[in-house]
Design a protein around this motif. Structure first.
Motif, mmCIF file in Angstrom:
data_model
loop_
_atom_site.group_PDB
_atom_site.id
_atom_site.type_symbol
_atom_site.label_atom_id
_atom_site.label_comp_id
_atom_site.label_asym_id
_atom_site.label_seq_id
_atom_site.Cartn_x
_atom_site.Cartn_y
_atom_site.Cartn_z
ATOM 1 N N ILE A 92 0.840 -1.197 0.000
ATOM 2 C CA ILE A 92 0.000 0.000 0.000
ATOM 3 C C ILE A 92 0.879 1.253 0.000
ATOM 4 N N GLY A 93 1.950 1.265 0.755
ATOM 5 C CA GLY A 93 2.875 2.395 0.727
ATOM 6 C C GLY A 93 3.449 2.612 -0.664
ATOM 7 N N HIS A 94 3.787 1.532 -1.325
ATOM 8 C CA HIS A 94 4.313 1.610 -2.689
ATOM 9 C C HIS A 94 3.249 2.154 -3.636
ATOM 10 N N MET A 95 2.005 1.674 -3.488
ATOM 11 C CA MET A 95 0.902 2.138 -4.333
ATOM 12 C C MET A 95 0.688 3.639 -4.164
ATOM 13 N N VAL A 96 0.699 4.115 -2.929
ATOM 14 C CA VAL A 96 0.532 5.551 -2.679
ATOM 15 C C VAL A 96 1.664 6.326 -3.349
ATOM 16 N N GLY A 97 2.867 5.806 -3.266
ATOM 17 C CA GLY A 97 4.005 6.440 -3.927
ATOM 18 C C GLY A 97 3.853 6.488 -5.432
ATOM 19 N N ARG A 98 3.439 5.384 -6.028
ATOM 20 C CA ARG A 98 3.235 5.344 -7.485
ATOM 21 C C ARG A 98 2.128 6.305 -7.899
ATOM 22 N N ALA A 99 1.054 6.351 -7.131
ATOM 23 C CA ALA A 99 -0.048 7.267 -7.440
ATOM 24 C C ALA A 99 0.440 8.714 -7.381
ATOM 25 N N GLY A 100 1.236 9.038 -6.374
ATOM 26 C CA GLY A 100 1.791 10.385 -6.260
ATOM 27 C C GLY A 100 2.681 10.737 -7.435
ATOM 28 N N GLU A 101 3.511 9.791 -7.840
ATOM 29 C CA GLU A 101 4.390 10.020 -8.996
ATOM 30 C C GLU A 101 3.586 10.258 -10.270
ATOM 31 N N ALA A 102 2.413 9.638 -10.355
ATOM 32 C CA ALA A 102 1.563 9.789 -11.534
ATOM 33 C C ALA A 102 0.709 11.059 -11.468
ATOM 34 N N GLY A 103 0.830 11.810 -10.369
ATOM 35 C CA GLY A 103 0.068 13.044 -10.232
ATOM 36 C C GLY A 103 -1.359 12.854 -9.753
ATOM 37 N N VAL A 104 -1.662 11.674 -9.252
ATOM 38 C CA VAL A 104 -2.998 11.367 -8.764
ATOM 39 C C VAL A 104 -3.172 11.973 -7.366
ATOM 40 N N THR A 105 -4.346 12.528 -7.081
ATOM 41 C CA THR A 105 -4.593 13.129 -5.768
ATOM 42 C C THR A 105 -5.423 12.240 -4.858
ATOM 43 N N GLY A 106 -6.035 11.213 -5.416
ATOM 44 C CA GLY A 106 -6.826 10.283 -4.618
ATOM 45 C C GLY A 106 -6.983 8.964 -5.344
ATOM 46 N N VAL A 107 -7.084 7.884 -4.574
ATOM 47 C CA VAL A 107 -7.250 6.543 -5.138
ATOM 48 C C VAL A 107 -8.442 5.882 -4.454
ATOM 49 N N ARG A 108 -9.391 5.441 -5.264
ATOM 50 C CA ARG A 108 -10.572 4.750 -4.756
ATOM 51 C C ARG A 108 -10.249 3.285 -4.496
#
Length: 157
Positions: A92-108
């Motif tokens: 989950i920490g990795h997923m949050v990091g990848r989402a941040g790198e992609a410019g995503v502000t939230g993940v459902r």
């Protein structure tokens, strides 16, 4: 926790990921229909951000799939024998990091009901409930959201 790495999934991982899903103790009994016949394919891996946690001996401990449009944690599984060892937390920490790198502000996350507490401990918040969609899903599911802090990308690896 023994050493493990998180790497991008490759086409040849598809069968291992499918097996991990099919063998999941969390999807027995009333929850079995949702994974009946489900397969992770090489095409799915190529299309989405799929990452695998692998032990130092090469064993697949777990994986997740992040869909970016719209942003959703589509799949997240940890092998039954690896649960409680920090694998899910690292994924989950990795997923949050990848989402941040992609410019995503939230993940459902449309969560498996028994996994809701885990996601809440990881920082998700409940935003609602998803109605059943019979015949495969005969129960309500928690609708959760991870807020991705700006600039959080690489810091969580």
């Amino acid at each position: 926790m023994r050493p493990m790495t998180i790497r991008r999934a490759l086409a040849h991982d598809a069968q291992h990921l499918t097996s991990l899903i099919q063998q999941s103790g969390a999807y027995r009994g009333q929850y079995a229909p949702i994974i009946a016949g489900y397969r992770v394919t090489a095409e799915y891996i190529a299309r989405h951000q799929v990452f695998v946690a692998v032990s130092s001996s090469g064993r697949v401990l777990g994986f997740y799939s992040l869909v970016l449009d719209p942003p959703e944690l589509d799949l997240a599984f940890v092998a039954d024998e690896a649960q409680g060892l920090g694998v899910g937390r690292r994924l989950i920490g990795h997923m949050v990091g990848r989402a941040g790198e992609a410019g995503v502000t939230g993940v459902r996350v449309v969560a498996h009901p028994p996994a809701e507490d885990f996601y809440l401990r990881m920082g998700a918040r409940r935003v609602g409930t998803v109605a059943p969609s019979p015949p495969k899903v005969a129960w309500e599911r928690p609708d959760l959201r991870f807020t991705i802090p700006a600039g959080r990308g690489a810091a969580l690896r």
